[in-house]
Design an enzyme around this catalytic site. Structure first.
Site, PDB file in Angstrom:
ATOM      1  N   ASP A  48      -0.843 -47.891  19.641  1.00 24.69           N
ATOM      2  CA  ASP A  48       0.603 -47.560  19.556  1.00 24.69           C
ATOM      3  C   ASP A  48       0.444 -46.595  20.613  1.00 24.69           C
ATOM      4  O   ASP A  48       1.423 -46.159  21.322  1.00 24.69           O
ATOM      5  CB  ASP A  48       1.666 -47.239  18.415  1.00 24.69           C
ATOM      6  CG  ASP A  48       1.816 -48.068  17.680  1.00 24.69           C
ATOM      7  OD1 ASP A  48       2.093 -49.103  18.477  1.00 24.69           O
ATOM      8  OD2 ASP A  48       1.158 -48.204  16.642  1.00 24.69           O
ATOM      9  N   ASP A  93       2.176 -41.855  20.952  1.00 22.58           N
ATOM     10  CA  ASP A  93       2.185 -41.791  19.824  1.00 22.58           C
ATOM     11  C   ASP A  93       2.881 -40.342  19.226  1.00 22.58           C
ATOM     12  O   ASP A  93       2.787 -39.332  19.583  1.00 22.58           O
ATOM     13  CB  ASP A  93       2.550 -42.945  18.965  1.00 22.58           C
ATOM     14  CG  ASP A  93       2.888 -43.671  17.426  1.00 22.58           C
ATOM     15  OD1 ASP A  93       4.372 -43.002  17.526  1.00 22.58           O
ATOM     16  OD2 ASP A  93       2.544 -44.684  17.263  1.00 22.58           O
ATOM     17  N   ASP A 117      -2.380 -39.868  13.211  1.00 26.38           N
ATOM     18  CA  ASP A 117      -1.946 -41.408  12.305  1.00 26.38           C
ATOM     19  C   ASP A 117      -3.441 -41.456  10.563  1.00 26.38           C
ATOM     20  O   ASP A 117      -4.475 -41.902  11.182  1.00 26.38           O
ATOM     21  CB  ASP A 117      -1.603 -42.366  12.479  1.00 26.38           C
ATOM     22  CG  ASP A 117      -0.347 -41.969  13.047  1.00 26.38           C
ATOM     23  OD1 ASP A 117       0.259 -40.893  13.435  1.00 26.38           O
ATOM     24  OD2 ASP A 117       0.471 -43.133  13.952  1.00 26.38           O
ATOM     25  N   ARG A 155       6.066 -33.358  11.795  1.00 28.87           N
ATOM     26  CA  ARG A 155       5.329 -33.635  11.742  1.00 28.87           C
ATOM     27  C   ARG A 155       3.553 -32.779  11.506  1.00 28.87           C
ATOM     28  O   ARG A 155       2.626 -33.431  12.655  1.00 28.87           O
ATOM     29  CB  ARG A 155       4.699 -35.346  11.924  1.00 28.87           C
ATOM     30  CG  ARG A 155       5.821 -36.054  11.360  1.00 28.87           C
ATOM     31  CD  ARG A 155       5.711 -37.267  12.426  1.00 28.87           C
ATOM     32  NE  ARG A 155       6.733 -38.161  12.136  1.00 28.87           N
ATOM     33  CZ  ARG A 155       6.765 -39.694  12.066  1.00 28.87           C
ATOM     34  NH1 ARG A 155       5.932 -39.890  12.375  1.00 28.87           N
ATOM     35  NH2 ARG A 155       8.337 -40.086  12.094  1.00 28.87           N
TER      36      ARG A 155
END
Length: 349
Positions: free
Chosen positions: A147, A171, A175, A227
């Protein structure tokens, strides 16, 4: 009170005793020993071949099955041709060289354990294309395309990311998804990015309830939008981090995660920016346990708590550490990002 750095960085013999770093993690990822007890592998070649990597390249080292402590002979910029799939029991240690992974696909930590990534710069990461990528000496498989994350941790345990710079990728920067757990993210410098850090795959992926992540001593610098982190289902201990900026929010989440914000240093945006540190992405959140303790709020910043009672991380004795008051965070995070390390000298910044 930066217990990680005080463990190793003032010792001038760091280069002859590199693997001592593996004893220095704190929090949920403290047992991530990476390539400790393995051989030293030296990256001498910045080229990349995803399907047939050459000895001396970074990819050749990270796919091996045995424990390896991977270091770099010289400064280099590595532009990967497809995602770099890291095998278990690996340390990528950039100390002593200026190492960048940039301008191509970046790092995938998938279905493995015991990985340490330390002292490198990861930026301008791009999506990978569908193609054949080797993940071990005996396995070559087709990948559907990554991604564009800087680092994705997928179905993995015991991972420690320390003293890296991460920015400007397609992205996310980090993650942590698909039931990954026992993770520590520490001493990193994040900047110039929208969706910085995601913990939890999606609201319906209940396996992420096992996720436990410690986010400590990081510096969220200029250009960070949101985030830092965004959490689903699991538990996040967000402690002694510096937040210079957020354009939407700093700490957010959905699907009833538990978040302890402890001893952080929040500087709210100027003028008409959003002063609230927190954001819930779905309703019914008043029972979610989000607590703030010892945080320092500047320029009108404020944290909306929810739930009742305390939510300590429940660390084991080996994981535990003392959180400093938020007012100490500028000093604790002053050396976030890769350090300048010369042979025979303590590492500086």
């Amino acid at each position: 009170m930066n217990q990680i750095d005080s463990c190793w960085r003032n010792k001038p013999n760091w280069s002859s005793n590199r693997q001592a770093l593996a004893d220095c993690a704190i929090g949920f990822g403290n047992a991530a020993f990476g390539g400790k007890y393995g051989k030293i592998y030296v990256v001498t070649d910045s080229s990349d071949n995803p399907s047939d990597p050459k000895p001396g390249t970074l990819r050749y080292g990270v796919i091996q099955t045995q424990r390896l402590w991977i270091i770099f002979k010289k400064d280099m910029v590595i532009t990967l041709k497809n995602e770099l799939i890291v095998n278990s029991f690996k340390t990528i240690d950039g100390r002593g060289s200026k190492v960048e992974i940039a301008y191509g696909p970046c790092i995938t930590v998938q279905d493995v354990s015991h990985v340490i990534i330390h002292g490198i710069s990861i930026h301008h990461c791009k999506p990978g294309k569908s193609g054949m990528v080797r993940s071990s000496p005996t396995h070559l498989g087709r990948r559907g395309g990554s991604d564009g994350d800087a680092i994705v941790i997928f179905g993995s345990t015991h991972v420690w990311i320390d003293h890296c710079v991460l920015s400007s990728s397609t992205d996310g920067l980090i993650d942590v998804i698909h039931a990954s757990t026992s993770i520590t993210i520490s001493n990193n410098f994040f900047s110039h990015h929208d969706k910085v850090m995601l913990l939890g795959h999606n609201d319906d992926y209940y396996a992420d309830k096992v996720m436990k992540v410690t986010i400590v001593f990081n510096h969220f610098g200029p250009g960070c939008v949101e985030r830092m982190p965004r959490v689903r289902h699991g538990y996040a201990h967000v402690v002694n981090n510096r937040y210079d900026e957020w354009q939407m929010y700093a700490i957010g989440g959905s699907a009833n995660p538990t978040i302890l914000s402890e001893g952080n240093y929040f500087i709210a945006p100027d003028k008409s920016g959003n002063k609230q540190v927190t954001k819930r992405e779905s309703g019914g959140w008043k029972n979610w346990k989000w607590r703030s303790s010892k945080d320092k709020f500047l320029n009108g910043a404020y944290f909306v708590q929810s739930g009742w009672g305390s939510c300590p991380p429940g660390y084991s004795s080996s994981q535990a550490f003392t959180a400093a008051p938020g007012s100490m965070v500028p000093a604790l995070t002053a050396d976030a990002g890769p350090l300048r390390c010369s042979v025979g000298k303590a590492c500086a910044n």
